[in-house]
Motif scaffolding. Sequence first.
Motif, PDB file in Angstrom:
ATOM      1  N   TRP A   5       0.807  -1.223   0.000  1.00 36.41           N
ATOM      2  CA  TRP A   5       0.000   0.000   0.000  1.00 36.41           C
ATOM      3  C   TRP A   5       0.843   1.278   0.000  1.00 36.41           C
ATOM      4  CZ3 TRP A   5      -4.341   1.659  -1.644  1.00 36.41           C
ATOM      5  CH2 TRP A   5      -4.801   2.916  -1.243  1.00 36.41           C
ATOM      6  N   PRO A  18      -9.540   5.844  -9.084  1.00 39.20           N
ATOM      7  CA  PRO A  18      -8.734   5.124  -8.096  1.00 39.20           C
ATOM      8  C   PRO A  18      -9.534   4.153  -7.228  1.00 39.20           C
ATOM      9  CG  PRO A  18      -8.930   7.466  -7.558  1.00 39.20           C
ATOM     10  CD  PRO A  18      -9.464   7.296  -8.938  1.00 39.20           C
ATOM     11  N   ALA A  19     -10.858   4.327  -7.189  1.00 41.98           N
ATOM     12  CA  ALA A  19     -11.673   3.418  -6.360  1.00 41.98           C
ATOM     13  C   ALA A  19     -11.512   1.964  -6.788  1.00 41.98           C
ATOM     14  CB  ALA A  19     -13.149   3.823  -6.425  1.00 41.98           C
ATOM     15  N   TRP A  26     -17.632  -2.575   1.788  1.00 40.92           N
ATOM     16  CA  TRP A  26     -18.463  -3.341   2.701  1.00 40.92           C
ATOM     17  C   TRP A  26     -18.476  -4.792   2.214  1.00 40.92           C
ATOM     18  CZ3 TRP A  26     -20.160  -2.202   7.303  1.00 40.92           C
ATOM     19  CH2 TRP A  26     -21.152  -2.988   7.888  1.00 40.92           C
TER      20      TRP A  26
ATOM     21  N   ARG B  17      -7.939   5.291   2.916  1.00 36.63           N
ATOM     22  CA  ARG B  17      -8.029   4.938   1.496  1.00 36.63           C
ATOM     23  C   ARG B  17      -9.305   5.463   0.849  1.00 36.63           C
ATOM     24  NH1 ARG B  17      -6.013  -1.222   0.904  1.00 36.63           N
ATOM     25  NH2 ARG B  17      -4.209  -1.062   2.261  1.00 36.63           N
ATOM     26  N   LEU B  18     -10.341   5.632   1.664  1.00 36.52           N
ATOM     27  CA  LEU B  18     -11.626   5.998   1.065  1.00 36.52           C
ATOM     28  C   LEU B  18     -11.664   7.454   0.616  1.00 36.52           C
ATOM     29  CD1 LEU B  18     -14.270   3.854   2.910  1.00 36.52           C
ATOM     30  CD2 LEU B  18     -12.657   3.288   1.101  1.00 36.52           C
ATOM     31  N   ARG B  19     -10.599   8.208   0.898  1.00 39.43           N
ATOM     32  CA  ARG B  19     -10.564   9.563   0.339  1.00 39.43           C
ATOM     33  C   ARG B  19     -10.432   9.512  -1.184  1.00 39.43           C
ATOM     34  NH1 ARG B  19      -5.213   8.724   1.692  1.00 39.43           N
ATOM     35  NH2 ARG B  19      -3.675   9.673   0.297  1.00 39.43           N
ATOM     36  N   PHE B  20     -10.117   8.338  -1.726  1.00 37.96           N
ATOM     37  CA  PHE B  20     -10.028   8.213  -3.185  1.00 37.96           C
ATOM     38  C   PHE B  20     -11.387   7.976  -3.849  1.00 37.96           C
ATOM     39  CE2 PHE B  20      -5.622   7.181  -1.978  1.00 37.96           C
ATOM     40  CZ  PHE B  20      -4.974   8.138  -2.750  1.00 37.96           C
ATOM     41  N   LEU B  21     -12.453   7.941  -3.084  1.00 41.03           N
ATOM     42  CA  LEU B  21     -13.773   7.781  -3.695  1.00 41.03           C
ATOM     43  C   LEU B  21     -14.216   9.100  -4.315  1.00 41.03           C
ATOM     44  CD1 LEU B  21     -15.780   5.710  -1.048  1.00 41.03           C
ATOM     45  CD2 LEU B  21     -14.199   4.931  -2.823  1.00 41.03           C
ATOM     46  N   VAL B  61     -11.579  13.975  -5.431  1.00 37.50           N
ATOM     47  CA  VAL B  61     -11.003  12.647  -5.253  1.00 37.50           C
ATOM     48  C   VAL B  61      -9.588  12.794  -4.680  1.00 37.50           C
ATOM     49  CG1 VAL B  61     -10.178  10.588  -6.466  1.00 37.50           C
ATOM     50  CG2 VAL B  61     -12.341  11.658  -7.134  1.00 37.50           C
ATOM     51  N   PRO B  92     -18.611   1.337   6.180  1.00 37.05           N
ATOM     52  CA  PRO B  92     -17.176   1.028   6.161  1.00 37.05           C
ATOM     53  C   PRO B  92     -16.406   2.059   6.996  1.00 37.05           C
ATOM     54  CG  PRO B  92     -18.082   0.986   3.935  1.00 37.05           C
ATOM     55  CD  PRO B  92     -19.156   1.525   4.833  1.00 37.05           C
ATOM     56  N   LEU B  95     -15.606   5.731   6.162  1.00 32.41           N
ATOM     57  CA  LEU B  95     -16.696   6.709   5.981  1.00 32.41           C
ATOM     58  C   LEU B  95     -17.527   6.815   7.266  1.00 32.41           C
ATOM     59  CD1 LEU B  95     -18.044   5.795   2.404  1.00 32.41           C
ATOM     60  CD2 LEU B  95     -16.667   7.778   3.024  1.00 32.41           C
TER      61      LEU B  95
END
Lengths: 617, 224
Positions: A5, A18-19, A26, B17-21, B61, B92, B95
């Motif tokens: 990572w 990137p997602a 979930w 990592r979810l800041r990339f959504l 993003v 998750p 978030l």
Amino acid sequence: MTDLWPRVEPLLAHVERPARYVDREWGARHDESASYRVALLYPDTYELGMANQAIAILYDRLNGLKDTAAERVFVPWKDMAAAMRQSGVPLFTLESCAPVREVDLLGVTLPYELTFTNVLEALDLAGIPLRSADRSEGDPLVIAGGPCAFAPEPMADFFDAILIGEGEDAVADIVAAHRVAKVAGLSRTDLLERLAAVPGVYVPSLYEPASPEVAAHPRPGSAAPPVVEKRVLASLSEHRTPECPVVPFMDVVHDRAGVEILRGCTRGCRFCQAGMVYRPVRERTPDEIVRDAVAQLRCTGHEDVSLTSLSTTDHSRIEEILRRLSAATRGAGVAISLPSLRVDAFGVEMAALASSGKKSGLTFAPEAGTQRLRDVINKNVTEQDLLDTVAAAFGAGWRRMKLYFMMGLPTETDEDVRGIGELVRRVLDVAREATPPAQRGGLRIGVSVAVFVPKAHTPFQWEGQAPNEEVRRRQQVLRESMPRKGVELAWHDTGVALLEGAIARGGRELSRVIERAWRSGAVFDAWTEEFSMSRWREAFAGEGLDLESLATTPHDPSEPLPWEHLSAGVDRDYLLGERERALAAETTPDCSFDGCTGCGVCPSLGVDIVVAGGRRG
Amino acid sequence: MADTTYRLRVTYGKTGRLRFLSHLETMHACERSVRRAQLAYAVTQGFNPHMKVGFGPALPVGTAGLAERYEVWLTRFVSPSEALSRLRESTPAGLAPVGVLYVPESEKALAASLTMAAYEVVVDGPDVGSDRVRAGLEAVVADGSLTLEHKGKTKVYDLAVCLPKEPTVGETQGSVVVDVTVRIGPWGSLRPEALVAEALRRSSVQGAVTCVTRTSLDPEGAGA
């Protein structure tokens, strides 16, 4: 395991979507402690792979095995692949962001011939030798499965083993065999011999491939079976539908809950590989289906649920299932989708039950334009069935319909091609008549005409594919016969179909072509904008093979075919008999309801048809 | 829908990592959390009925957020503490909701009211120092406007309007941290990392923005 990572993260600011690469959805399973590690690769992008139910089922199944962790891998899009190569980051699993080459087992599904170069791309990015022969003790075991595993010779050299048929039980056997081999310290060669003893597992390196004179057979000294029979579950009830599959953040194809309500289809369409290789029909019960759909909707938070199968409205108790499922989800804004509808008024009734008022569009597949040709392919649908369906659908308020046809079918003439246009014209007439005058302007019939590609294990496996020029000429005939107003006509790229045909029935020599194409840049071939026919032509020519003649030359039934050491359970004589009946335009009934037609699957594999209710609808 | 609805405002983080959504992906994820939490949500009327829900201003993003907002209309009242715990259990971690409250129907929509956004911009590089970054920022602010190109479009930001207060510069653990508050308006939202990057360029600092976090989102005049 190495955590990549910290090296992946800096790349994400500069790539599209990137997602695709971040995990943490979930339902994603994280088990750092498991001693046996599996990576499941879908050979395309995240958004396509996440729609694949087989991956979801095997992910659930493998993660449920003791001390075993399964993680997902997809093929990074070109921008990410370039960034990874530039910064020396190897292909990684999503969940633990570990190098794929560190896992014990890499499972690869083969959904479609045009994803084959993506498999090589993934192996290369992972730093795993492309060919089984070049792998050493430290490399993961690389095993394929999925629809294309039934005719895998073009990819055979790239896999250590290939699973033929259904994976639910087989993956547990494969993992168990590999674990035992690891504990015993067996060499890779000995491990492969052990795997060849697992039912349904084909180890290509242990076989002499077919030649024009001799059928494929085990190499001298190997105990591998002369014919590998597919794995098949006696009953789907042995395994529940995954209750909490991974819920993607990204907008993926088929972004919804999914319950497989039946497997197999015995309608017996002679062009259809899935119908031949996934026999017999096994239905889940309405109790199971409603229970699993409700549980999955609750666990995932999905807004829609799809009842999947090869032919969903053929479930013997589909009406009860839809009524109960609608009642169980009422008020939650849940839509039920039926991916495949049978061509009759009952199909429309079921679509109405599922749609709860929403009428976006209906799709039917008459497949051919004339009754004669529909009899040849055993599509047991009459023109009257179709017109009744249209009247019912437009009478019930639908304004859009999509019809699927094929061209280039065996025995097809220009009359059959023009027949598609004429049939569509009558469909339009009936649709207009069933629609109030004020609404007729919004009426649309989408007509999609695919090029027929003969597939292995079907009665048409010996046929030659129509040559490119001839298909183009027939497409012109089609265009001229097709009504303009109210019709949206789409047809397939002839080059893609030709390549698909050459690979779909290819032998082991095609591995060199596939590797050459990939080395010259072929990747994501199933993406229209990425596909290059000239690159593929050069790859075939470079290996001394002719793409066109491979696809178009018919095979003599006396000559061995490259996949005949792999059995889907259907007798060769049955396929030959069906071929003769096809050429005589004689139909064969559906054995699930009209008595055995002698395909041989049930007696040879020790299974039976499982139908939840009485006769269908 | 004549029945009473309860407007629940949720504050959540978008971290790790979810800041990339993308914003759309984040919206879908939040809606699914509400469904999994089994909160009775109101459904819009119309051709395509869907959950009645509203979101605060989008985060780009890659930018993290500590106090992002969405609101959802419920058809059954659930105590705020229960709503929060149910949402936390069904979301998750990246978030995760951090607070909820019910707001009156008369309040403006989130996107319209939350116009003051505070960011923390981390800068790293071989010769990055707070003095030079500060000097660069002062030079940019003194210009009065900032012209940026984004996705092939040129946009001019009036800094007197976009920056309601002077950015401040500090240092922690060898990194320079710039606190920037931005006013979001019809002109859009000035990307704080673009402002800082311009400042680095002005004072010829060899450095780059390595992390951006929106630390708060408030209405105008809320004392932020």
